[in-house]
Design a protein around this motif. Structure first.
Motif, PDB file in Angstrom:
ATOM      1  N   SER A   1       5.870   3.536  14.288  1.00  8.60           N
ATOM      2  CA  SER A   1       7.028   4.319  14.715  1.00  8.60           C
ATOM      3  C   SER A   1       7.945   4.491  13.515  1.00  8.60           C
ATOM      4  CB  SER A   1       7.778   3.623  15.848  1.00  8.60           C
ATOM      5  OG  SER A   1       6.964   3.499  17.000  1.00  8.60           O
ATOM      6  N   LEU A   2       8.246   5.740  13.163  1.00  7.47           N
ATOM      7  CA  LEU A   2       9.085   6.042  12.012  1.00  7.47           C
ATOM      8  C   LEU A   2      10.422   6.581  12.498  1.00  7.47           C
ATOM      9  CD1 LEU A   2       9.215   6.187   8.887  1.00  7.47           C
ATOM     10  CD2 LEU A   2       8.423   8.566   9.088  1.00  7.47           C
ATOM     11  N   LEU A   3      11.481   5.826  12.214  1.00  5.95           N
ATOM     12  CA  LEU A   3      12.831   6.196  12.633  1.00  5.95           C
ATOM     13  C   LEU A   3      13.579   6.817  11.462  1.00  5.95           C
ATOM     14  CD1 LEU A   3      14.909   6.026  14.990  1.00  5.95           C
ATOM     15  CD2 LEU A   3      15.649   3.841  13.995  1.00  5.95           C
ATOM     16  N   ALA A   4      14.157   8.006  11.696  1.00  7.60           N
ATOM     17  CA  ALA A   4      14.884   8.721  10.653  1.00  7.60           C
ATOM     18  C   ALA A   4      16.155   7.957  10.266  1.00  7.60           C
ATOM     19  CB  ALA A   4      15.242  10.124  11.137  1.00  7.60           C
ATOM     20  N   PRO A   5      16.693   8.215   9.054  1.00  9.19           N
ATOM     21  CA  PRO A   5      17.912   7.524   8.624  1.00  9.19           C
ATOM     22  C   PRO A   5      19.090   7.689   9.578  1.00  9.19           C
ATOM     23  CG  PRO A   5      16.892   8.627   6.761  1.00  9.19           C
ATOM     24  CD  PRO A   5      16.143   9.071   7.982  1.00  9.19           C
ATOM     25  N   ASP A   6      19.187   8.853  10.251  1.00  3.88           N
ATOM     26  CA  ASP A   6      20.301   9.055  11.171  1.00  3.88           C
ATOM     27  C   ASP A   6      20.076   8.399  12.527  1.00  3.88           C
ATOM     28  OD1 ASP A   6      18.376  10.667  12.316  1.00  3.88           O
ATOM     29  OD2 ASP A   6      19.438  12.554  11.970  1.00  3.88           O
ATOM     30  N   GLY A   7      18.880   7.827  12.728  1.00  4.51           N
ATOM     31  CA  GLY A   7      18.578   7.160  13.980  1.00  4.51           C
ATOM     32  C   GLY A   7      18.342   8.095  15.151  1.00  4.51           C
ATOM     33  N   GLN A   8      18.258   9.406  14.891  1.00  7.10           N
ATOM     34  CA  GLN A   8      18.146  10.385  15.971  1.00  7.10           C
ATOM     35  C   GLN A   8      16.730  10.911  16.175  1.00  7.10           C
ATOM     36  OE1 GLN A   8      20.948  11.049  17.891  1.00  7.10           O
ATOM     37  NE2 GLN A   8      21.724   9.380  16.605  1.00  7.10           N
ATOM     38  N   SER A   9      15.869  10.685  15.203  1.00  8.26           N
ATOM     39  CA  SER A   9      14.507  11.232  15.275  1.00  8.26           C
ATOM     40  C   SER A   9      13.486  10.115  15.131  1.00  8.26           C
ATOM     41  CB  SER A   9      14.305  12.275  14.170  1.00  8.26           C
ATOM     42  OG  SER A   9      12.972  12.740  14.147  1.00  8.26           O
TER      43      SER A   9
ATOM     44  N   ASP B   1      -0.599   7.674   3.809  1.00  9.02           N
ATOM     45  CA  ASP B   1      -0.849   9.113   3.694  1.00  9.02           C
ATOM     46  C   ASP B   1      -0.080   9.880   4.764  1.00  9.02           C
ATOM     47  OD1 ASP B   1      -2.473   8.545   1.556  1.00  9.02           O
ATOM     48  OD2 ASP B   1      -4.349   8.721   2.676  1.00  9.02           O
ATOM     49  N   TRP B   2       0.075   9.299   5.940  1.00  9.91           N
ATOM     50  CA  TRP B   2       0.864   9.917   7.012  1.00  9.91           C
ATOM     51  C   TRP B   2       2.325  10.014   6.599  1.00  9.91           C
ATOM     52  CZ3 TRP B   2       4.130   6.917  10.602  1.00  9.91           C
ATOM     53  CH2 TRP B   2       4.589   7.667  11.693  1.00  9.91           C
ATOM     54  N   LEU B   3       2.827   8.991   5.919  1.00 11.24           N
ATOM     55  CA  LEU B   3       4.232   8.985   5.477  1.00 11.24           C
ATOM     56  C   LEU B   3       4.484  10.039   4.402  1.00 11.24           C
ATOM     57  CD1 LEU B   3       4.911   5.149   5.363  1.00 11.24           C
ATOM     58  CD2 LEU B   3       5.906   6.815   6.948  1.00 11.24           C
ATOM     59  N   LYS B   4       3.461  10.358   3.622  1.00  9.04           N
ATOM     60  CA  LYS B   4       3.614  11.400   2.604  1.00  9.04           C
ATOM     61  C   LYS B   4       4.005  12.735   3.238  1.00  9.04           C
ATOM     62  CE  LYS B   4       0.296   9.645  -0.820  1.00  9.04           C
ATOM     63  NZ  LYS B   4      -0.997   9.924  -1.514  1.00  9.04           N
ATOM     64  N   GLU B   5       3.579  12.954   4.479  1.00  7.84           N
ATOM     65  CA  GLU B   5       3.857  14.205   5.174  1.00  7.84           C
ATOM     66  C   GLU B   5       5.227  14.211   5.850  1.00  7.84           C
ATOM     67  OE1 GLU B   5       0.714  14.480   7.962  1.00  7.84           O
ATOM     68  OE2 GLU B   5      -0.886  14.482   6.432  1.00  7.84           O
TER      69      GLU B   5
ATOM     70  N   THR C   1       0.826  -1.210   0.000  1.00  7.07           N
ATOM     71  CA  THR C   1       0.000   0.000   0.000  1.00  7.07           C
ATOM     72  C   THR C   1       0.859   1.257   0.000  1.00  7.07           C
ATOM     73  OG1 THR C   1      -1.733  -1.185   1.206  1.00  7.07           O
ATOM     74  CG2 THR C   1      -1.850   1.216   1.208  1.00  7.07           C
ATOM     75  N   ILE C   2       1.908   1.266   0.813  1.00  8.73           N
ATOM     76  CA  ILE C   2       2.811   2.427   0.851  1.00  8.73           C
ATOM     77  C   ILE C   2       3.467   2.627  -0.509  1.00  8.73           C
ATOM     78  CG2 ILE C   2       4.960   3.309   1.843  1.00  8.73           C
ATOM     79  CD1 ILE C   2       4.141   1.877   4.457  1.00  8.73           C
ATOM     80  N   ARG C   3       3.893   1.544  -1.115  1.00  9.71           N
ATOM     81  CA  ARG C   3       4.547   1.656  -2.428  1.00  9.71           C
ATOM     82  C   ARG C   3       3.609   2.255  -3.471  1.00  9.71           C
ATOM     83  NH1 ARG C   3       6.924  -3.380  -6.113  1.00  9.71           N
ATOM     84  NH2 ARG C   3       7.350  -2.124  -7.980  1.00  9.71           N
ATOM     85  N   THR C   4       2.364   1.773  -3.519  1.00 13.77           N
ATOM     86  CA  THR C   4       1.440   2.240  -4.553  1.00 13.77           C
ATOM     87  C   THR C   4       0.950   3.661  -4.291  1.00 13.77           C
ATOM     88  OG1 THR C   4      -0.408   1.185  -3.393  1.00 13.77           O
ATOM     89  CG2 THR C   4       0.666  -0.071  -5.131  1.00 13.77           C
ATOM     90  N   ARG C   5       0.834   4.060  -3.018  1.00  8.88           N
ATOM     91  CA  ARG C   5       0.287   5.389  -2.716  1.00  8.88           C
ATOM     92  C   ARG C   5       1.360   6.484  -2.648  1.00  8.88           C
ATOM     93  NH1 ARG C   5      -5.004   5.671  -1.408  1.00  8.88           N
ATOM     94  NH2 ARG C   5      -4.753   7.700  -0.403  1.00  8.88           N
ATOM     95  N   THR C   6       2.603   6.111  -2.397  1.00 11.48           N
ATOM     96  CA  THR C   6       3.657   7.123  -2.273  1.00 11.48           C
ATOM     97  C   THR C   6       4.698   7.064  -3.385  1.00 11.48           C
ATOM     98  OG1 THR C   6       5.155   5.756  -0.928  1.00 11.48           O
ATOM     99  CG2 THR C   6       3.417   6.967   0.234  1.00 11.48           C
ATOM    100  N   GLY C   7       4.788   5.947  -4.067  1.00 15.70           N
ATOM    101  CA  GLY C   7       5.797   5.796  -5.107  1.00 15.70           C
ATOM    102  C   GLY C   7       7.199   5.555  -4.559  1.00 15.70           C
ATOM    103  N   ARG C   8       7.305   5.299  -3.264  1.00 14.10           N
ATOM    104  CA  ARG C   8       8.623   5.101  -2.656  1.00 14.10           C
ATOM    105  C   ARG C   8       9.113   3.669  -2.832  1.00 14.10           C
ATOM    106  NH1 ARG C   8       9.222   7.657   3.230  1.00 14.10           N
ATOM    107  NH2 ARG C   8      11.350   6.988   2.747  1.00 14.10           N
TER     108      ARG C   8
END
Length: 207
Positions: A154-162, A199-203, A108-115
């Motif tokens: 829970s969304l963890l940033a690439p740097d692991g800090q956020s 949709d949350w990830l789009k933001e 679903t994330i792939r189809t809705r965000t293109g990521r």
């Protein structure tokens, strides 16, 4: 005549009987399986032949969610009270809810965000955002006659800090609680949750 041929025949027949029992046991271990296995399915899927590419930091890894013991099974859970569960008779999932939801969420994330969405267990050197969480509910509430799916993301940033966290839930009415009706309702609720997460990830910034 010597008695050895007769003894040999008895031994051979005994070995044949044991072999027959062994084969029968392999086929009939456990209870009789249901006529079909249940699954959930993504409402939309990526087209065949689509190619996606991304920088290492913008890749999204969708991890296998943790689950409570009540739904860590291929049986379909039914909440019967605040602290009690039962299971739908003659109903088994094709795979445990955690893996089914992980696959539906990634698609679903792939189809809705293109990521570009990957499974973190397939890559030793992982960089990018990591989506992990807990699948808290994935079943039926018998008192309210609802199929309910609840996911703590829970969304963890690439740097692991956020780290950003949010809970998503959806419910779909069920007319009956049996092997015919539970899977479509749970699948619909799971798709609603996955769509809200996408949709949350789009933001959220990707890199």
């Amino acid at each position: 005549m010597t008695p050895f041929p007769a003894r040999t025949r008895i031994i051979a027949l005994a070995m044949l009987a044991l072999a027959s029992l062994s084969v029968t046991g392999c086929v009939r271990i456990g209870t009789k399986p249901p006529e079909r296995l249940l699954s959930i399915a993504a409402a939309t899927s990526a087209p065949a032949g689509q190619t996606l590419s991304a920088s290492r930091d913008s890749v999204l890894f969708v991890d296998l969610p943790t689950v409570p013991r009540a739904i860590a099974t291929v049986r379909v859970a039914v909440r019967t009270g605040d602290t009690s569960f039962a299971y739908v008779k003659d109903a088994l999932w094709v795979d445990v809810p955690a893996r089914q939801f992980q696959g539906l969420l990634a698609e679903t994330i792939r189809t809705r965000t293109g990521r570009l969405v990957l499974d973190p267990t397939q890559f030793l050197a992982r960089r990018g955002q990591l989506l992990e969480g807990s699948l808290l509910e994935f079943g039926i509430d018998s008192g309210r006659r609802l199929a309910i799916v609840t996911y703590d993301a829970s969304l963890l940033a690439p740097d692991g800090q956020s780290l950003t966290r949010q809970r998503f839930t959806a419910s779909v009415p069920v007319t009956a609680i049996d092997s015919q009706t539970v899977a479509p309702a749970i699948s619909e609720a799971a798709n609603q949750v996955a769509t809200a997460v996408a949709d949350w990830l789009k933001e959220r910034p990707a890199g």
